[in-house]
Design a protein around this motif. Structure first.
Motif, PDB file in Angstrom:
ATOM      1  N   VAL A 155       0.859  -1.181   0.000  1.00  0.00           N
ATOM      2  CA  VAL A 155       0.000   0.000   0.000  1.00  0.00           C
ATOM      3  C   VAL A 155       0.898   1.236   0.000  1.00  0.00           C
ATOM      4  N   MET A 156       0.658   2.145  -0.934  1.00  0.00           N
ATOM      5  CA  MET A 156       1.402   3.397  -1.025  1.00  0.00           C
ATOM      6  C   MET A 156       0.410   4.552  -0.974  1.00  0.00           C
ATOM      7  N   ARG A 157       0.798   5.564  -0.224  1.00  0.00           N
ATOM      8  CA  ARG A 157      -0.017   6.771  -0.104  1.00  0.00           C
ATOM      9  C   ARG A 157       0.848   7.978  -0.504  1.00  0.00           C
ATOM     10  N   PRO A 158       0.983   8.223  -1.817  1.00  0.00           N
ATOM     11  CA  PRO A 158       1.899   9.273  -2.268  1.00  0.00           C
ATOM     12  C   PRO A 158       1.454  10.688  -1.907  1.00  0.00           C
ATOM     13  N   GLN A 159       0.149  10.871  -1.700  1.00  0.00           N
ATOM     14  CA  GLN A 159      -0.348  12.178  -1.273  1.00  0.00           C
ATOM     15  C   GLN A 159      -1.730  11.982  -0.686  1.00  0.00           C
ATOM     16  N   GLU A 160      -2.203  12.988   0.012  1.00  0.00           N
ATOM     17  CA  GLU A 160      -3.531  12.939   0.623  1.00  0.00           C
ATOM     18  C   GLU A 160      -4.586  12.664  -0.451  1.00  0.00           C
ATOM     19  N   GLY A 161      -5.443  11.688  -0.200  1.00  0.00           N
ATOM     20  CA  GLY A 161      -6.535  11.389  -1.122  1.00  0.00           C
ATOM     21  C   GLY A 161      -6.156  10.530  -2.309  1.00  0.00           C
ATOM     22  N   LEU A 162      -4.963   9.935  -2.275  1.00  0.00           N
ATOM     23  CA  LEU A 162      -4.517   9.082  -3.379  1.00  0.00           C
ATOM     24  C   LEU A 162      -3.839   7.849  -2.791  1.00  0.00           C
ATOM     25  N   ILE A 163      -4.313   6.675  -3.182  1.00  0.00           N
ATOM     26  CA  ILE A 163      -3.742   5.413  -2.696  1.00  0.00           C
ATOM     27  C   ILE A 163      -3.464   4.519  -3.895  1.00  0.00           C
ATOM     28  N   ALA A 164      -2.273   3.931  -3.903  1.00  0.00           N
ATOM     29  CA  ALA A 164      -1.901   2.945  -4.924  1.00  0.00           C
ATOM     30  C   ALA A 164      -1.583   1.642  -4.205  1.00  0.00           C
ATOM     31  N   ILE A 165      -2.127   0.541  -4.717  1.00  0.00           N
ATOM     32  CA  ILE A 165      -1.862  -0.759  -4.112  1.00  0.00           C
ATOM     33  C   ILE A 165      -1.354  -1.730  -5.175  1.00  0.00           C
ATOM     34  N   ALA A 166      -0.624  -2.715  -4.718  1.00  0.00           N
ATOM     35  CA  ALA A 166      -0.141  -3.791  -5.587  1.00  0.00           C
ATOM     36  C   ALA A 166      -0.313  -5.087  -4.815  1.00  0.00           C
ATOM     37  N   TYR A 167      -0.622  -6.174  -5.534  1.00  0.00           N
ATOM     38  CA  TYR A 167      -0.878  -7.436  -4.853  1.00  0.00           C
ATOM     39  C   TYR A 167      -0.969  -8.586  -5.842  1.00  0.00           C
ATOM     40  N   LYS A 168      -0.926  -9.783  -5.303  1.00  0.00           N
ATOM     41  CA  LYS A 168      -1.194 -10.997  -6.069  1.00  0.00           C
ATOM     42  C   LYS A 168      -2.613 -11.420  -5.724  1.00  0.00           C
ATOM     43  N   ALA A 169      -3.425 -11.661  -6.743  1.00  0.00           N
ATOM     44  CA  ALA A 169      -4.805 -12.107  -6.553  1.00  0.00           C
ATOM     45  C   ALA A 169      -4.938 -13.551  -7.013  1.00  0.00           C
ATOM     46  N   GLU A 170      -5.607 -14.355  -6.204  1.00  0.00           N
ATOM     47  CA  GLU A 170      -5.948 -15.724  -6.583  1.00  0.00           C
ATOM     48  C   GLU A 170      -7.455 -15.855  -6.422  1.00  0.00           C
ATOM     49  N   ALA A 171      -8.150 -15.918  -7.558  1.00  0.00           N
ATOM     50  CA  ALA A 171      -9.608 -15.905  -7.566  1.00  0.00           C
ATOM     51  C   ALA A 171     -10.159 -17.232  -8.068  1.00  0.00           C
ATOM     52  N   LYS A 172     -11.414 -17.523  -7.624  1.00  0.00           N
ATOM     53  CA  LYS A 172     -12.077 -18.768  -8.043  1.00  0.00           C
ATOM     54  C   LYS A 172     -13.548 -18.523  -8.281  1.00  0.00           C
ATOM     55  N   ARG A 173     -14.081 -19.312  -9.208  1.00  0.00           N
ATOM     56  CA  ARG A 173     -15.527 -19.404  -9.423  1.00  0.00           C
ATOM     57  C   ARG A 173     -15.760 -20.758 -10.074  1.00  0.00           C
ATOM     58  N   ASP A 174     -16.740 -21.453  -9.586  1.00  0.00           N
ATOM     59  CA  ASP A 174     -17.027 -22.808 -10.065  1.00  0.00           C
ATOM     60  C   ASP A 174     -15.724 -23.610 -10.124  1.00  0.00           C
ATOM     61  N   ASP A 175     -15.357 -24.098 -11.299  1.00  0.00           N
ATOM     62  CA  ASP A 175     -14.127 -24.886 -11.421  1.00  0.00           C
ATOM     63  C   ASP A 175     -12.994 -24.091 -12.075  1.00  0.00           C
ATOM     64  N   LYS A 176     -13.148 -22.774 -12.150  1.00  0.00           N
ATOM     65  CA  LYS A 176     -12.140 -21.938 -12.782  1.00  0.00           C
ATOM     66  C   LYS A 176     -11.309 -21.209 -11.722  1.00  0.00           C
ATOM     67  N   ALA A 177      -9.991 -21.216 -11.908  1.00  0.00           N
ATOM     68  CA  ALA A 177      -9.078 -20.477 -11.027  1.00  0.00           C
ATOM     69  C   ALA A 177      -8.314 -19.462 -11.870  1.00  0.00           C
ATOM     70  N   TYR A 178      -7.933 -18.359 -11.241  1.00  0.00           N
ATOM     71  CA  TYR A 178      -7.264 -17.271 -11.946  1.00  0.00           C
ATOM     72  C   TYR A 178      -6.254 -16.630 -10.996  1.00  0.00           C
ATOM     73  N   THR A 179      -5.057 -16.410 -11.488  1.00  0.00           N
ATOM     74  CA  THR A 179      -4.015 -15.736 -10.712  1.00  0.00           C
ATOM     75  C   THR A 179      -3.492 -14.565 -11.528  1.00  0.00           C
ATOM     76  N   ALA A 180      -3.317 -13.426 -10.868  1.00  0.00           N
ATOM     77  CA  ALA A 180      -2.766 -12.241 -11.536  1.00  0.00           C
ATOM     78  C   ALA A 180      -2.068 -11.369 -10.506  1.00  0.00           C
ATOM     79  N   TYR A 181      -1.070 -10.636 -10.993  1.00  0.00           N
ATOM     80  CA  TYR A 181      -0.438  -9.588 -10.203  1.00  0.00           C
ATOM     81  C   TYR A 181      -1.105  -8.288 -10.620  1.00  0.00           C
ATOM     82  N   CYS A 182      -1.532  -7.506  -9.641  1.00  0.00           N
ATOM     83  CA  CYS A 182      -2.392  -6.365  -9.929  1.00  0.00           C
ATOM     84  C   CYS A 182      -1.898  -5.080  -9.278  1.00  0.00           C
TER      85      CYS A 182
END
Length: 123
Positions: free
Chosen positions: A67-94
């Motif tokens: 989590v980065m807060r470069p200035q008041e009222g602005l936030i930038a985040i980065a993360y790895k997401a691992e998502a699922k629905r039914d039999d489908k899986a998805y991974t992404a860096y976001c």
């Protein structure tokens, strides 16, 4: 994790699992997105339209969170997401960038997903 960060990650999770109306409410009209499917680069309106026609994820887990807060009222985040629905899986860096419109009212102005490359293993 700070209380503000917990709320931030709950906000981000809601974008993955929430319905199209919820997504429409949180994506800024001036948002730009880069996703790993054509047309790849989308405006906020195009992203909202695409989400309206896409089944939502039923669960998502985040790791490698920054989590980065470069200035008041602005936030930038980065993360790895691992998502699922039914039999489908998805991974992404976001990455996601949000700006505050007023107290406790935030909108996404940038989002990007990078699918990890497939690495060929030599025999």
């Amino acid at each position: 994790m700070r209380v503000e960060d917990q709320r931030l990650w709950a906000f981000e999770e809601s974008l993955w699992v929430g319905d199209a109306d919820h997504y429409r409410e949180l994506i800024d009209d001036e948002c730009v997105m880069v996703l790993p499917e054509q047309p790849f680069v989308l405006t906020g309106a195009q992203a909202i339209e695409a989400v309206a026609d896409t089944p939502r994820w039923t669960e998502v887990a985040f790791s490698e969170q920054q989590v980065m807060r470069p200035q008041e009222g602005l936030i930038a985040i980065a993360y790895k997401a691992e998502a699922k629905r039914d039999d489908k899986a998805y991974t992404a860096y976001c990455t996601t960038t949000m700006r505050r419109l007023e107290h406790d009212v935030w909108r996404v102005v940038q989002h990007q997903q990078t699918v990890p490359p497939v690495v060929a293993v030599k025999a």
